[in-house]
Scaffold this active site. Structure first.
Site, PDB file in Angstrom:
ATOM      1  N   HIS A 109     -43.855 -35.535  29.807  1.00 18.30           N
ATOM      2  CA  HIS A 109     -43.623 -36.756  29.033  1.00 18.30           C
ATOM      3  C   HIS A 109     -43.949 -37.954  29.911  1.00 18.30           C
ATOM      4  CE1 HIS A 109     -41.760 -39.116  25.835  1.00 18.30           C
ATOM      5  NE2 HIS A 109     -41.254 -39.862  26.790  1.00 18.30           N
ATOM      6  N   GLU A 142     -32.818 -28.214  22.830  1.00 18.20           N
ATOM      7  CA  GLU A 142     -32.739 -28.692  21.440  1.00 18.20           C
ATOM      8  C   GLU A 142     -32.808 -30.214  21.339  1.00 18.20           C
ATOM      9  OE1 GLU A 142     -30.960 -26.328  22.788  1.00 18.20           O
ATOM     10  OE2 GLU A 142     -31.224 -24.579  21.479  1.00 18.20           O
ATOM     11  N   ASP A 145     -36.861 -34.588  24.169  1.00 19.04           N
ATOM     12  CA  ASP A 145     -37.222 -34.994  25.535  1.00 19.04           C
ATOM     13  C   ASP A 145     -36.008 -35.052  26.460  1.00 19.04           C
ATOM     14  OD1 ASP A 145     -39.928 -35.292  24.759  1.00 19.04           O
ATOM     15  OD2 ASP A 145     -39.569 -37.339  24.082  1.00 19.04           O
ATOM     16  N   GLU A 174     -49.732 -37.460  35.858  1.00 22.52           N
ATOM     17  CA  GLU A 174     -49.344 -36.283  35.068  1.00 22.52           C
ATOM     18  C   GLU A 174     -50.165 -35.065  35.480  1.00 22.52           C
ATOM     19  OE1 GLU A 174     -48.962 -36.674  30.751  1.00 22.52           O
ATOM     20  OE2 GLU A 174     -48.953 -38.840  30.966  1.00 22.52           O
TER      21      GLU A 174
HETATM   22  C1  GRF Z   1     -49.625 -36.981  27.655  1.00 17.55           C
HETATM   23  O1  GRF Z   1     -49.402 -38.324  28.014  1.00 17.55           O
HETATM   24  C2  GRF Z   1     -48.340 -36.202  27.680  1.00 17.55           C
HETATM   25  O2  GRF Z   1     -47.440 -36.627  28.662  1.00 17.55           O
HETATM   26  C3  GRF Z   1     -47.756 -36.491  26.319  1.00 17.55           C
HETATM   27  O3  GRF Z   1     -48.863 -36.519  25.449  1.00 17.55           O
HETATM   28  C4  GRF Z   1     -50.050 -36.846  26.193  1.00 17.55           C
HETATM   29  C5  GRF Z   1     -50.989 -35.709  25.974  1.00 17.55           C
HETATM   30  O4  GRF Z   1     -52.257 -35.951  26.558  1.00 17.55           O
HETATM   31  N1  GRF Z   1     -46.749 -35.513  25.967  1.00 17.55           N
HETATM   32  P1  GRF Z   1     -53.273 -34.742  26.755  1.00 17.55           P
HETATM   33  O5  GRF Z   1     -53.453 -34.093  25.382  1.00 17.55           O
HETATM   34  O6  GRF Z   1     -52.662 -33.784  27.737  1.00 17.55           O
HETATM   35  O7  GRF Z   1     -54.514 -35.366  27.247  1.00 17.55           O
END
Ligand code: GRF
Length: 193
Positions: A109, A142, A145, A174
């Site tokens: 997230h 459940e 996030d 990420e």
């Molecule tokens: C990412 O920012 C992730 O954190 C969020 O949705 C986005 C998905 O991007 N849950 P991708 O499909 O991985 O490029």
């Protein structure tokens, strides 16, 4: 060797980061065996296929959450999947799914949870004038996030940031963070087996 499935709904850049890590030997004794999308047009499907992965479309349209999840669960179980990574997967999982794979479902997230859960977390960060945001990998439970946090990384918010510019800088982090989080969980899985 642990067997990982990735669930996507769209672009799939986190999926690609995980697959690249696995294919270059950077995941700890694990392979990615399946990519599932609930959206037939997800751009990530082609990227997964190009990388030689099995892909499945299990469409959400026309199915209840319970029917949809039970179809996903049969696909996971027939491929002996140990760990599930949600990567931009936009449907909430049913209680049965979460229960069947408790401690084995991860999500990424783009905020420092518990701050800014739900939709548009980068916009939430800018709207509240946060000085830092970032990203979180957590176990799915459940709550929305809200499951136990595995790892987080901070990203400073700049004064001239837009949702787009902040999203790009968080996304870069990420892509590094998700493989690290998966390796932490794999270490635990390998200790147990
Ligand atoms: C990412 O920012 C992730 O954190 C969020 O949705 C986005 C998905 O991007 N849950 P991708 O499909 O991985 O490029």
């Amino acid at each position: 060797m642990a067997r990982i499935a990735i669930l996507i709904s769209g672009r799939g850049s986190n999926m690609v980061a995980l697959v690249d890590a696995a294919q270059s030997g950077k995941l700890n004794n694990a392979e990615i065996v399946l990519v599932i999308s609930d959206q037939p047009n997800a751009a990530g499907l082609g990227k997964a296929a190009e990388r030689g992965l099995e892909t499945l479309v299990i469409e959400r349209a026309g199915r209840t959450r319970a029917e949809h999840d039970s179809e996903i669960m049969s696909a996971l179980s027939s491929r002996h999947v140990d760990l599930i990574c949600l990567a931009g997967y936009m449907r909430i999982l049913s209680a049965d799914f979460i229960d069947a794979y408790r401690g084995r479902i991860l999500n990424i997230h783009p905020s420092l949870l518990p701050l800014f859960p739900g939709l548009d977390p980068q916009k939430q960060a800018l709207d509240t004038s946060a000085q830092t945001s970032g990203c979180t990998v957590h176990f799915v439970d459940e709550t929305l996030d809200g499951g136990p946090i595995i790892i987080q990384r901070e990203v400073p918010v700049r004064e001239d940031d837009t949702v787009e510019s902040l999203s790009v800088r968080i996304l870069e982090q990420e892509h590094k963070l998700y493989p690290e989080a998966v390796n932490r969980v794999l270490a635990q899985i390998h200790r147990e087996t």
